[in-house]
Motif scaffolding. Structure first.
Motif, PDB file in Angstrom:
ATOM      1  N   ALA A   1     -11.835  11.470  -9.764  1.00 50.18           N
ATOM      2  CA  ALA A   1     -13.577  11.007  -8.952  1.00 50.18           C
ATOM      3  C   ALA A   1     -13.429  11.538  -7.973  1.00 50.18           C
ATOM      4  CB  ALA A   1     -13.588   9.706  -9.076  1.00 50.18           C
ATOM      5  N   ASP A   2     -12.240  11.014  -6.438  1.00 45.72           N
ATOM      6  CA  ASP A   2     -12.127  11.601  -5.277  1.00 45.72           C
ATOM      7  C   ASP A   2     -12.486  12.153  -4.920  1.00 45.72           C
ATOM      8  OD1 ASP A   2     -12.265  10.203  -2.519  1.00 45.72           O
ATOM      9  OD2 ASP A   2     -10.067  11.396  -2.630  1.00 45.72           O
TER      10      ASP A   2
ATOM     11  N   ARG B   1      -6.610  -3.765  -9.132  1.00 45.61           N
ATOM     12  CA  ARG B   1      -7.148  -3.137  -8.065  1.00 45.61           C
ATOM     13  C   ARG B   1      -5.903  -3.253  -7.551  1.00 45.61           C
ATOM     14  NH1 ARG B   1     -12.131  -5.773  -4.621  1.00 45.61           N
ATOM     15  NH2 ARG B   1     -12.164  -3.729  -2.916  1.00 45.61           N
ATOM     16  N   ALA B   2      -5.597  -2.797  -5.930  1.00 50.29           N
ATOM     17  CA  ALA B   2      -4.638  -3.166  -5.349  1.00 50.29           C
ATOM     18  C   ALA B   2      -4.986  -2.413  -3.885  1.00 50.29           C
ATOM     19  CB  ALA B   2      -2.796  -2.679  -5.584  1.00 50.29           C
ATOM     20  N   PRO B   3      -4.639  -2.924  -2.979  1.00 51.94           N
ATOM     21  CA  PRO B   3      -4.708  -2.449  -1.889  1.00 51.94           C
ATOM     22  C   PRO B   3      -3.356  -1.259  -0.945  1.00 51.94           C
ATOM     23  CG  PRO B   3      -4.173  -4.302  -1.119  1.00 51.94           C
ATOM     24  CD  PRO B   3      -4.385  -4.121  -2.291  1.00 51.94           C
ATOM     25  N   ARG B   4      -3.382   0.086  -0.679  1.00 49.47           N
ATOM     26  CA  ARG B   4      -1.770   0.703  -0.372  1.00 49.47           C
ATOM     27  C   ARG B   4      -1.343  -0.320   0.462  1.00 49.47           C
ATOM     28  NH1 ARG B   4       0.840   4.467  -2.960  1.00 49.47           N
ATOM     29  NH2 ARG B   4       2.177   2.968  -2.906  1.00 49.47           N
ATOM     30  N   VAL B   5      -2.120  -0.366   1.433  1.00 48.68           N
ATOM     31  CA  VAL B   5      -0.755  -1.640   2.702  1.00 48.68           C
ATOM     32  C   VAL B   5      -1.719  -2.899   2.659  1.00 48.68           C
ATOM     33  CG1 VAL B   5       0.086  -1.158   5.158  1.00 48.68           C
ATOM     34  CG2 VAL B   5      -0.763   0.807   3.800  1.00 48.68           C
ATOM     35  N   TYR B   6      -0.627  -3.406   3.040  1.00 51.20           N
ATOM     36  CA  TYR B   6      -0.665  -5.131   2.985  1.00 51.20           C
ATOM     37  C   TYR B   6      -0.196  -6.024   3.977  1.00 51.20           C
ATOM     38  CZ  TYR B   6      -2.203 -10.107   2.152  1.00 51.20           C
ATOM     39  OH  TYR B   6      -2.716 -11.420   2.171  1.00 51.20           O
ATOM     40  N   ARG B   7      -0.621  -6.799   5.108  1.00 48.85           N
ATOM     41  CA  ARG B   7      -0.066  -7.601   6.182  1.00 48.85           C
ATOM     42  C   ARG B   7       1.010  -5.687   6.652  1.00 48.85           C
ATOM     43  NH1 ARG B   7       1.257 -13.678   4.947  1.00 48.85           N
ATOM     44  NH2 ARG B   7       0.790 -13.437   6.321  1.00 48.85           N
ATOM     45  N   GLY B   8       0.862  -4.768   6.811  1.00 47.78           N
ATOM     46  CA  GLY B   8       2.017  -3.949   7.025  1.00 47.78           C
ATOM     47  C   GLY B   8       2.144  -3.110   6.485  1.00 47.78           C
ATOM     48  N   ARG B   9       2.668  -4.466   5.140  1.00 45.59           N
ATOM     49  CA  ARG B   9       3.564  -3.921   4.519  1.00 45.59           C
ATOM     50  C   ARG B   9       2.896  -2.490   2.951  1.00 45.59           C
ATOM     51  NH1 ARG B   9       8.515  -8.071   3.424  1.00 45.59           N
ATOM     52  NH2 ARG B   9       8.801  -8.128   5.627  1.00 45.59           N
TER      53      ARG B   9
ATOM     54  N   SER C   1      -2.565   1.349 -14.735  1.00 46.70           N
ATOM     55  CA  SER C   1      -1.625   1.566 -13.922  1.00 46.70           C
ATOM     56  C   SER C   1      -2.779   0.717 -12.459  1.00 46.70           C
ATOM     57  CB  SER C   1      -1.662   3.239 -13.449  1.00 46.70           C
ATOM     58  OG  SER C   1      -2.706   3.723 -13.660  1.00 46.70           O
ATOM     59  N   LEU C   2      -1.683   0.731 -11.201  1.00 46.45           N
ATOM     60  CA  LEU C   2      -2.915   0.326 -10.550  1.00 46.45           C
ATOM     61  C   LEU C   2      -3.557   1.239  -9.973  1.00 46.45           C
ATOM     62  CD1 LEU C   2      -0.242  -1.384  -8.031  1.00 46.45           C
ATOM     63  CD2 LEU C   2      -1.731  -2.897  -9.094  1.00 46.45           C
ATOM     64  N   GLN C   3      -4.799   0.948  -9.507  1.00 43.58           N
ATOM     65  CA  GLN C   3      -5.542   1.651  -9.084  1.00 43.58           C
ATOM     66  C   GLN C   3      -4.927   1.630  -7.780  1.00 43.58           C
ATOM     67  OE1 GLN C   3      -9.507  -0.785  -8.069  1.00 43.58           O
ATOM     68  NE2 GLN C   3      -9.853   0.106  -9.783  1.00 43.58           N
ATOM     69  N   ILE C   4      -3.858   2.629  -7.163  1.00 46.37           N
ATOM     70  CA  ILE C   4      -3.658   3.302  -5.910  1.00 46.37           C
ATOM     71  C   ILE C   4      -3.313   4.348  -5.939  1.00 46.37           C
ATOM     72  CG2 ILE C   4      -2.663   0.783  -4.828  1.00 46.37           C
ATOM     73  CD1 ILE C   4       0.465   2.452  -5.680  1.00 46.37           C
ATOM     74  N   VAL C   5      -3.160   5.212  -4.713  1.00 49.14           N
ATOM     75  CA  VAL C   5      -2.725   6.806  -4.630  1.00 49.14           C
ATOM     76  C   VAL C   5      -1.732   6.614  -3.722  1.00 49.14           C
ATOM     77  CG1 VAL C   5      -5.015   6.614  -2.974  1.00 49.14           C
ATOM     78  CG2 VAL C   5      -3.960   8.528  -4.226  1.00 49.14           C
ATOM     79  N   GLY C   6      -0.881   7.913  -3.680  1.00 51.18           N
ATOM     80  CA  GLY C   6      -0.305   7.797  -2.461  1.00 51.18           C
ATOM     81  C   GLY C   6      -0.718   9.510  -1.272  1.00 51.18           C
TER      82      GLY C   6
ATOM     83  N   ALA D   1      -2.553   9.464   4.827  1.00 48.31           N
ATOM     84  CA  ALA D   1      -2.685   8.879   5.410  1.00 48.31           C
ATOM     85  C   ALA D   1      -2.689   7.110   5.285  1.00 48.31           C
ATOM     86  CB  ALA D   1      -3.440   8.765   5.704  1.00 48.31           C
ATOM     87  N   ARG D   2      -2.010   7.198   3.786  1.00 49.48           N
ATOM     88  CA  ARG D   2      -2.132   5.841   3.474  1.00 49.48           C
ATOM     89  C   ARG D   2      -3.096   4.919   2.634  1.00 49.48           C
ATOM     90  NH1 ARG D   2       2.784   2.092   6.004  1.00 49.48           N
ATOM     91  NH2 ARG D   2       3.660   1.619   4.140  1.00 49.48           N
ATOM     92  N   THR D   3      -3.681   5.405   2.879  1.00 51.70           N
ATOM     93  CA  THR D   3      -4.958   5.039   2.298  1.00 51.70           C
ATOM     94  C   THR D   3      -5.103   4.528   0.999  1.00 51.70           C
ATOM     95  OG1 THR D   3      -6.100   7.315   1.537  1.00 51.70           O
ATOM     96  CG2 THR D   3      -6.976   6.931   3.409  1.00 51.70           C
ATOM     97  N   THR D   4      -6.467   3.386   1.393  1.00 54.34           N
ATOM     98  CA  THR D   4      -6.759   2.921  -0.362  1.00 54.34           C
ATOM     99  C   THR D   4      -7.820   3.562  -0.656  1.00 54.34           C
ATOM    100  OG1 THR D   4      -5.999   0.457   0.960  1.00 54.34           O
ATOM    101  CG2 THR D   4      -7.407   0.163  -1.063  1.00 54.34           C
ATOM    102  N   LEU D   5      -7.547   3.449  -1.699  1.00 47.59           N
ATOM    103  CA  LEU D   5      -8.187   4.187  -2.817  1.00 47.59           C
ATOM    104  C   LEU D   5      -8.994   3.353  -4.100  1.00 47.59           C
ATOM    105  CD1 LEU D   5     -10.548   6.640  -3.571  1.00 47.59           C
ATOM    106  CD2 LEU D   5      -8.812   7.589  -4.808  1.00 47.59           C
ATOM    107  N   ASP D   6     -10.012   2.446  -3.734  1.00 46.98           N
ATOM    108  CA  ASP D   6     -10.758   2.215  -4.439  1.00 46.98           C
ATOM    109  C   ASP D   6     -11.911   2.167  -5.160  1.00 46.98           C
ATOM    110  OD1 ASP D   6     -12.209   0.452  -2.587  1.00 46.98           O
ATOM    111  OD2 ASP D   6     -11.231  -0.972  -2.108  1.00 46.98           O
ATOM    112  N   LEU D   7     -12.509   1.440  -5.719  1.00 47.17           N
ATOM    113  CA  LEU D   7     -13.956   1.464  -6.549  1.00 47.17           C
ATOM    114  C   LEU D   7     -14.866   1.168  -4.707  1.00 47.17           C
ATOM    115  CD1 LEU D   7     -14.242  -0.707 -10.143  1.00 47.17           C
ATOM    116  CD2 LEU D   7     -14.058   2.536  -9.164  1.00 47.17           C
ATOM    117  N   ASN D   8     -14.613   0.421  -4.098  1.00 46.42           N
ATOM    118  CA  ASN D   8     -15.927   0.850  -3.379  1.00 46.42           C
ATOM    119  C   ASN D   8     -15.163   2.160  -2.243  1.00 46.42           C
ATOM    120  OD1 ASN D   8     -16.831  -2.090  -4.125  1.00 46.42           O
ATOM    121  ND2 ASN D   8     -15.855  -2.571  -2.328  1.00 46.42           N
ATOM    122  N   ALA D   9     -14.774   2.406  -2.200  1.00 44.15           N
ATOM    123  CA  ALA D   9     -13.970   3.711  -1.305  1.00 44.15           C
ATOM    124  C   ALA D   9     -14.474   4.822  -1.826  1.00 44.15           C
ATOM    125  CB  ALA D   9     -12.617   3.958  -1.108  1.00 44.15           C
TER     126      ALA D   9
END
Ligand SMILES: Cc1cc2nc3c(=O)[nH]c(=O)nc-3n(C[C@H](O)[C@H](O)[C@H](O)COP(=O)(O)OP(=O)(O)OC[C@H]3O[C@@H](n4cnc5c(N)ncnc54)[C@H](O)[C@@H]3O)c2cc1C
Length: 418
Positions: free
Chosen positions: A180-181, A199-207, A237-242, A245-253
């Motif tokens: 979609a993106d 949903r999941a953030p790509r990076v959380y608390r720096g990791r 599967s987790l809603q993530i992308v590699g 830039a290690r961006t989070t790609l979710d529905l809000n994005a």
């Protein structure tokens, strides 16, 4: 000509190759039969821009792991292919390429494996043909009107393939959101039909989120220690992308770049695509679950005294859902030119002539040991033995366990092949 061998492994993806490595370590003579080439699905069934969503450090196989200097990066498709091809060489896998298995059936001594290149008789079979052989489409997919182009994620390569105009992407797991993106950014307005998703953030608390799931032991959770393995094997599967830039790609994005969200694609009537009214609830549930995932990570970090060295906890913003998302779109109006099905995949066992399939066409198994088929094993399926089973990183432990079971089976059951 019929050849005789102790074990036939079907499929030369990373799972079949990992099993070959473990069988060689146990001196079990075997062949790996592959209809195409090594790493066939990565060569023929993935879109051009795809990168692994697992970081490089997580590309670990028995006897081979990522050895570059970008441990937190994400491999492109040519890099994945070369990684798996190198693995086949390193482990000296006895792969016979260009060999399609067309039938496996029981015989008095084990199994008869019929292929495009002749027959094998064998005492044991390892099915490593992959979890994603065919697109899983809703029954009404066949009824989409002739004026609309349709394609599956496995057939999609890049936006240039698509007609100009609107695209309905059906499905919002890792594949759906990535496509979609990309398609929306190509200038084709995208509507995303959103069903259950994680949903999941790509990076959380720096990791990286995969680092967290690995460190906390979530990836190693076993199939026989969880509450509801049937449900867990169906979790999308987790809603993530590699991305670099290690961006989070979710529905809000996706909303932010102008894509539109609608509910699950529930059917067709009079040329209209009908969407479920559950969008708000589905998104609220995903928001709740990502909160729980991050709570578990925070708790783990606190218990180990890591809070001081980590960024503070935070929570992703709730998913933005418009007040009254449309419950239907007129597919005859020209607004939508293409429907892209990103509704998941299924394995194809049309060649398996052994009564081991359940009502959904999946192999019945206990952690990869096929039920009612002594000497038959399954590898590479979601949560087969561990949460990580369908990932490259999961093949090593599963192949070790199952090759050990297979070796014990061969020892306790020694009919002479004649
Ligand atoms: C879009 C997508 C993205 C993914 N991203 C990641 C990721 O980021 N990280 C990760 O770890 N995993 C990822 N995966 C999951 C997983 O690693 C792949 O699905 C992987 O290809 C599975 O490996 P496998 O060896 O089990 O099966 P496959 O790689 O599918 O290999 C099976 C092999 O069996 C062969 N075969 C099938 N039927 C027959 C037959 N009848 N006769 C002979 N040969 C046959 C096929 O040609 C194929 O080569 C992704 C999967 C998909 C679909």
């Amino acid at each position: 000509m019929t050849r005789i061998i102790t074990t036939v492994v079907i499929g030369a993806g990373h799972a079949g190759l990992a099993m070959s490595h473990r069988l060689s370590a146990r001196s079990i003579d075997h062949v790996v039969l592959e209809r195409g080439e090594v790493a066939n699905t990565w060569k023929t069934e993935r879109w051009d821009s795809l990168r692994l969503l697992t970081p490089n450090w997580q590309s670990r196989l028995p006897g081979h792991r990522y050895d570059g200097d970008d441990l937190d990066g994400f491999m492109t498709m040519p890099e994945v292919i070369s990684f798996i091809e190198r693995y086949a060489g390193i482990v000296h896998a006895p792969v016979q390429t260009g060999t399609t298995v067309s039938r496996v059936r029981r015989d008095a001594h084990g199994y008869e494996v019929t292929t495009s290149e002749g027959c094998w008789r064998t005492r044991s079979v390892v099915v490593a043909t992959g979890a994603c052989n065919v697109a899983h489409l809703p029954a009404f997919a066949a009824d989409v009107s002739a004026g609309i182009d349709t394609l599956t994620a496995a057939a999609y390569r890049n936006p240039d393939q698509l007609a100009d105009g609107g695209v309905l992407v059906v499905g919002a797991s890792a594949t759906g959101i990535q496509l979609a993106d990309e398609i929306h950014r190509s200038g084709r307005p995208v509507t995303v039909a959103v069903g259950g998703h994680v949903r999941a953030p790509r990076v959380y608390r720096g990791r990286d989120i995969q680092r967290w799931m690995d460190d906390t032991g979530m990836m190693d959770e076993r199939y026989d220690e969880v509450d509801d393995i049937v449900r867990l094997r169906r979790v999308p599967s987790l809603q993530i992308v590699g991305t670099p830039a290690r961006t989070t790609l979710d529905l809000n994005a996706l909303t932010e770049i102008g894509a539109r969200l609608v509910g699950r694609f529930a059917g067709l009537r009079d040329g209209r695509a009908l969407f479920s009214g559950s969008l708000r609830n589905v998104c609220a549930l995903a928001d709740l679950k990502v909160g729980r995932l991050l709570d578990a990570i925070d708790l783990w970090a606190t218990e180990r005294g890591l809070d001081g060295e980590l960024e503070p906890p935070w929570r992703p913003a709730p998913t933005i859902v418009e007040d009254s998302p449309p419950l239907g779109i007129d597919l005859t109006s020209g607004g939508i030119r293409t429907i892209l099905w990103a509704t998941g995949f299924r394995p194809d066992y049309s060649w398996l002539d052994v009564p081991v399939l359940d009502r959904k066409g999946l192999i019945r198994h206990d952690g990869g040991v096929v039920i009612d088929a002594p000497g038959m094993y399954l590898l590479g399926m979601p949560f087969l033995r561990r949460r990580k089973s369908s990932f490259i990183d999961g093949a090593g432990d599963d192949a070790e366990d199952l090759s050990s079971h297979l070796a014990a089976y061969l020892e306790s059951n020694v009919p002479a092949l004649v």
